[in-house]
Design a protein around this motif. Sequence first.
Motif: not given
Length: 263
Positions: A226, A228-230, A232-233
């Motif tokens: 969970d 993954r978004d962090h 990528e950022a």
Amino acid sequence: MNVFEGSAGYYGRYRPGLPPEAVALLAGAGSPSSRPRRLLDLGTGTGLAVKALLDRFDDIIALDTDVEMLAIAETDLRWRLPAGVRLSLCHGAAEEFLPPPGWRADLVTICRVFRWLDRPAVLARLNQHVAPDGAVAVLADRSLWTATNPWQQAVRSVVQDFLGPQRRAGSGVFPATPEPFGQTLRASAFSDVTESFVPVRRAWSADGVLGYLYSTSFAAPHLFGDRRDHFEAAVRQVLGCFSDTDTFIEDNTFVIHLGRRPA
């Protein structure tokens, strides 16, 4: 677990193919005048090497253990086949490869997957299934993990921040660095080895860098859970320090070890 779990789609889209100089070298290797001319590609993945050599061979066998990657190879390669060229995509391990009766490869290509194989066992088996004048080509360039470009080193640091300092291989860790590929070839039946070095320059975008990362065993998508978004950022943020135009230049070297039986 497959160390490339969840990576097949990214592999097919974001992994760079063979540079033209490498294609030309391989096209002239391994009894180029024989007919039908046969290619065996071990660990084909999504078929990048096969794609580059489709018009240079008459009969091609491409082998991999990942059914998802083979499915992508089927979709990408089948419609590209020149008239009269036969392509067989096979699911299986290189250590257990068994061709059709009488089938012998004029050229065997093995890309980065060579480090994952039982290399002496594979080369011993190939000695039974390669034509007398045939050749085995092992080819690779540096991955993002080992690359020396500053922006790539910065991205690797982000991967390590999220997954730890040790290089991952799916749910496990990357195996110890094996002996050099050329050394393994020289200890096999294909001991007459030449090395070729092809400089390559590539231009990446941030999307391309992330796609490449997700195609690897050390940064496969499932490893981030969970977060993954962090992740990528964080990658986009660090890349922004190196370019205002979303263009990141990579200088690399494609190394080809070509092994033949001694004369």
